[in-house]
Write a protein that holds these residues in place. Structure first.
Motif, short mmCIF file in Angstrom:
data_model
loop_
_atom_site.label_atom_id
_atom_site.label_comp_id
_atom_site.label_asym_id
_atom_site.label_seq_id
_atom_site.Cartn_x
_atom_site.Cartn_y
_atom_site.Cartn_z
N ASN A 1 0.87 -1.29 -0.06
CA ASN A 1 0.02 0.00 0.00
C ASN A 1 0.82 1.11 0.00
O ASN A 1 1.43 1.72 0.99
CB ASN A 1 -1.03 -0.11 1.33
N VAL A 2 1.22 1.75 -1.23
CA VAL A 2 1.82 3.12 -1.09
C VAL A 2 1.13 3.90 -2.11
O VAL A 2 0.30 3.65 -2.95
CB VAL A 2 3.42 2.89 -2.16
N THR A 3 1.45 5.32 -1.98
CA THR A 3 0.95 6.43 -2.97
C THR A 3 1.48 6.12 -4.13
O THR A 3 2.59 5.77 -4.22
CB THR A 3 0.99 7.55 -1.97
N PRO A 4 0.83 7.17 -5.09
CA PRO A 4 1.47 7.30 -6.47
C PRO A 4 2.84 7.81 -6.44
O PRO A 4 3.62 7.44 -7.28
CB PRO A 4 0.52 8.03 -7.29
N THR A 5 3.28 8.52 -5.16
CA THR A 5 4.61 9.07 -5.25
C THR A 5 5.48 8.09 -4.43
O THR A 5 6.74 8.53 -4.30
CB THR A 5 4.75 10.33 -4.52
N GLY A 6 5.14 7.00 -4.04
CA GLY A 6 6.11 5.86 -3.64
C GLY A 6 6.00 6.03 -1.95
O GLY A 6 6.85 5.36 -1.40
N GLN A 7 5.11 6.81 -1.41
CA GLN A 7 5.19 6.96 -0.14
C GLN A 7 4.03 5.93 0.52
O GLN A 7 3.07 5.51 0.06
CB GLN A 7 4.91 8.50 0.33
N PRO A 8 4.13 5.34 1.73
CA PRO A 8 3.37 4.49 2.57
C PRO A 8 1.95 5.47 2.73
O PRO A 8 1.88 6.57 2.91
CB PRO A 8 4.33 4.18 3.78
N ASP A 9 0.87 4.61 2.78
CA ASP A 9 -0.24 5.11 2.87
C ASP A 9 -0.46 5.82 4.24
O ASP A 9 -0.39 4.87 5.48
CB ASP A 9 -1.39 4.10 2.88
N GLN A 10 -0.91 6.97 4.32
CA GLN A 10 -1.20 7.68 5.56
C GLN A 10 -2.07 7.04 6.51
O GLN A 10 -1.97 7.14 7.66
CB GLN A 10 -1.22 9.08 5.40
N GLY A 11 -3.25 6.84 5.71
CA GLY A 11 -4.49 6.27 6.48
C GLY A 11 -4.01 5.13 7.26
O GLY A 11 -4.50 4.87 8.42
N GLU A 12 -3.49 4.12 6.73
CA GLU A 12 -2.86 2.83 7.41
C GLU A 12 -2.20 3.26 8.51
O GLU A 12 -2.33 2.68 9.87
CB GLU A 12 -2.16 2.04 6.37
N GLU A 13 -1.28 4.33 8.27
CA GLU A 13 -0.14 4.51 9.63
C GLU A 13 -1.20 5.18 10.69
O GLU A 13 -0.97 4.95 11.84
CB GLU A 13 0.74 5.80 9.10
N VAL A 14 -2.24 5.79 10.42
CA VAL A 14 -3.05 6.38 11.21
C VAL A 14 -4.11 5.41 12.25
O VAL A 14 -3.91 5.38 13.34
CB VAL A 14 -4.16 7.56 10.71
N LYS A 15 -4.33 4.40 11.41
CA LYS A 15 -5.20 3.27 11.98
C LYS A 15 -4.26 2.53 12.89
O LYS A 15 -4.70 2.20 14.08
CB LYS A 15 -5.69 2.28 10.76
N LYS A 16 -2.85 2.31 12.33
CA LYS A 16 -2.05 1.53 13.28
C LYS A 16 -1.79 2.48 14.71
O LYS A 16 -1.86 2.03 15.95
CB LYS A 16 -0.81 1.35 12.76
N ASP A 17 -1.65 3.63 14.58
CA ASP A 17 -1.32 4.39 15.66
C ASP A 17 -2.56 4.64 16.64
O ASP A 17 -2.48 4.44 17.79
CB ASP A 17 -1.13 5.98 15.30
N PHE A 18 -3.80 4.72 16.27
CA PHE A 18 -5.03 4.65 16.92
C PHE A 18 -5.22 3.43 17.47
O PHE A 18 -5.56 3.40 18.74
CB PHE A 18 -6.12 4.87 16.09
N LYS A 19 -5.11 2.19 16.79
CA LYS A 19 -5.12 1.15 17.74
C LYS A 19 -3.85 0.97 18.69
O LYS A 19 -4.45 0.17 19.77
CB LYS A 19 -4.87 -0.24 16.61
N GLY A 20 -2.98 1.40 18.41
CA GLY A 20 -1.83 1.46 19.55
C GLY A 20 -2.37 2.20 20.94
O GLY A 20 -1.99 1.65 21.90
N LEU A 21 -2.81 3.30 20.64
CA LEU A 21 -3.43 4.26 21.54
C LEU A 21 -4.23 3.74 22.48
O LEU A 21 -4.46 3.61 23.66
CB LEU A 21 -3.82 5.55 20.94
N LEU A 22 -5.35 2.99 21.72
CA LEU A 22 -6.37 2.40 22.29
C LEU A 22 -5.99 1.19 23.18
O LEU A 22 -6.48 0.82 24.26
CB LEU A 22 -7.67 1.83 21.32
N GLY A 23 -5.22 0.23 22.68
CA GLY A 23 -4.26 -0.86 23.36
C GLY A 23 -3.92 -0.24 24.72
O GLY A 23 -3.96 -0.68 25.89
N SER A 24 -3.01 0.85 24.71
CA SER A 24 -2.38 1.38 25.69
C SER A 24 -3.20 2.01 26.83
O SER A 24 -3.02 1.73 27.96
CB SER A 24 -1.35 2.57 25.28
#
Length: 486
Positions: free
Chosen positions: A9-32
């Protein structure tokens, strides 16, 4: 991270998908957060079950030192209630041993220990009987038996008492279960739940023959007892205290069923009590709101007023509740106003079926004097000292004095004047304010009208005689008498 086709999952510019990063951070916050809250509120890790059980069982017996401590705490609480001393009452709560058997009842039901339950109930009953008997003898033999505000506060429990008992019980058993018992919590719960003062009030009610006081105080004590035991039961079940095992399987099953029935028997009355007290609290709250928004703001004529201390709010769970509101004044309240009040009352959900009674004081002097006397007596119990009693008495005496001025027996005076002076055609009466620019005074003034044909000299003589007679008859030298101006 790959998509459904196995591609990253990368953007056309070759960068990782920001939405997926946000989801991972949110799940980590909920777990903590979940982990933090779990560690913060978890009480199982630091619980010493064996020490807790031994401590509760050790506080159940009632004999020797414990019996004398209870008697002393009863005397202290009775003196404090009689003297209206909050500090003394608090001291009695701190030394009272009543909490032990109540915790024993809750624990024995929770762990299926019928022997401990039997001992807890026996000691609890003896404690209650001894407490009420001691308080009864004190108030029966002690010469001073004022109905202090500390006493009266224990005769009418409401929803707040239920909540205090339940959460106080929770705090107490949690503190007991902790390794290294928190003594300050135990002392604080003893003060908050206040088991001793209601029993003293029961003895006071029996001593003066007021069963309403005794019944209300015993009701409050029952609420405290049931909800503390219920809180103990729930916490020990939550902490998974081990059940008592019996060698005989039939006896074990029998005891387990009996304990379950007792637990249900405790929870059902607790639930019913909570509901009943909650309904009564709602009724009284709406009644006070209705009075403040209608009766209290009504503009009475002359010296009329609403007598809140003489009014009564009577809640009946099964029958018809009554709002009896006492008003006093020379002029009766119009029926249209009373009908408006009734319509307003019906807009409150808990007051719709209640009966509204408006009691209006008559114009007789002795009736008003009785109202003022009853008002003073009703407020006397709320006073904290002699200074306040004197202040209230002076205020009420001033009101009596003003009522006495207004309540001049005009009908009787005019009838006597007509019988003594046949030439008198009419009598008028009013108050007038006069001042010499240093002070202002209220002067009663009579105006006389004479029949046609009476001479000027005769009118003057009669006027002087009437003036002297009225001053003597009404014991007021300020009275003025003059002829009416046609």
């Amino acid at each position: 991270m790959k998509d459904s086709f196995g591609q990253d999952n990368v953007t056309p510019t070759g960068q990782p998908d920001q939405g997926e990063e946000v989801k991972k951070d949110f799940k980590g916050l909920l777990g903590s957060t979940r982990k933090f809250i779990s560690e913060l509120l978890d009480i199982r890790q630091n619980t010493d079950q064996e020490a807790t059980r031994e401590a509760i069982v050790a506080d159940i017996p009632f004999k020797g030192h414990t019996a004398w401590i209870l008697v002393c705490s009863i005397f202290i609480a009775s003196v404090g209630l009689n003297a209206n001393s909050t500090a003394v009452v608090i001291g009695a709560m701190l030394i009272s041993p009543l909490m032990g058997p109540i915790l024993g009842i809750g624990m024995s039901i929770a762990i299926n220990d019928i022997d401990t339950l039997r001992r807890s109930l026996k000691n609890f009953t003896v404690m209650v009987v001894l407490s009420v008997l001691t308080a009864y003898l004190f108030f029966k033999l002690f010469p001073l038996r004022n109905e202090s505000s500390e006493l009266l506060a224990r005769t009418a429990p409401d929803i707040r008492d239920v909540l205090i008992a339940f959460f106080g019980g929770l705090a107490l058993v949690i503190a007991r279960a902790k390794k290294g018992t928190i003594a300050s919590v135990i002392f604080g719960v003893a003060i908050a739940t206040a088991l001793m003062p209601p029993l003293c009030t029961v003895g006071f009610g029996l001593a003066i023959g007021n069963l309403d006081y005794a019944g209300g105080a015993m009701y409050l004590f029952s609420i405290n007892t049931v909800f503390i035991a219920l809180a103990t039961f729930l916490v020990l079940k939550l902490l998974r205290f081990p059940m008592v095992r019996y060698a005989n399987s039939k006896r074990r099953r029998f005891i387990a069923r009996l304990a379950s029935l007792i637990a249900i028997g405790v929870m059902i009355p607790a639930g019913i009590t909570f509901y009943d007290v909650f309904q009564e609290s709602r009724f009284r709250a709406q009644a006070q709101e209705f009075i403040s928004e209608t009766i209290a703001i009504y503009q009475f004529e002359d010296n009329g007023r609403f007598m809140e201390s003489l009014s009564e709010i009577d809640y009946q769970e099964d029958g018809v509740s009554i709002l009896e509101l006492v008003c006093m004044g020379d002029d009766p309240i119009p029926e249209t106003v009373i009908e408006t009040w009734k319509t307003r009352k019906n807009s409150y959900s808990k007051l719709a079926d209640a009966e509204l009674r408006i009691v209006q004081g008559s114009g007789e002097e002795d009736q008003r004097m009785r109202y003022v006397s009853e008002l003073y007596e009703s407020k006397k119990a709320e006073l904290l000292g002699k200074d306040e009693r004197i202040r209230l008495l002076e205020e009420e005496l001033a009101k009596v004095g003003s009522l006495k001025d207004v309540m001049l027996p005009f009908a009787a005076i005019s009838a006597e004047a007509r019988a003594n002076y046949e030439d008198l055609a009419g009598v008028g009466f009013s108050y007038t304010l006069q001042t010499d620019f240093q002070k202002t005074d209220t002067i009663p003034v009579f105006e006389l009208r004479w029949k046609q044909g009476i001479s000027t000299q005769q009118r003057a003589e009669n006027l002087q005689k009437l003036t002297n007679w009225l001053k003597l008859r009404l014991a007021n030298d300020k009275i003025q008498v003059r002829e009416a101006v046609n």
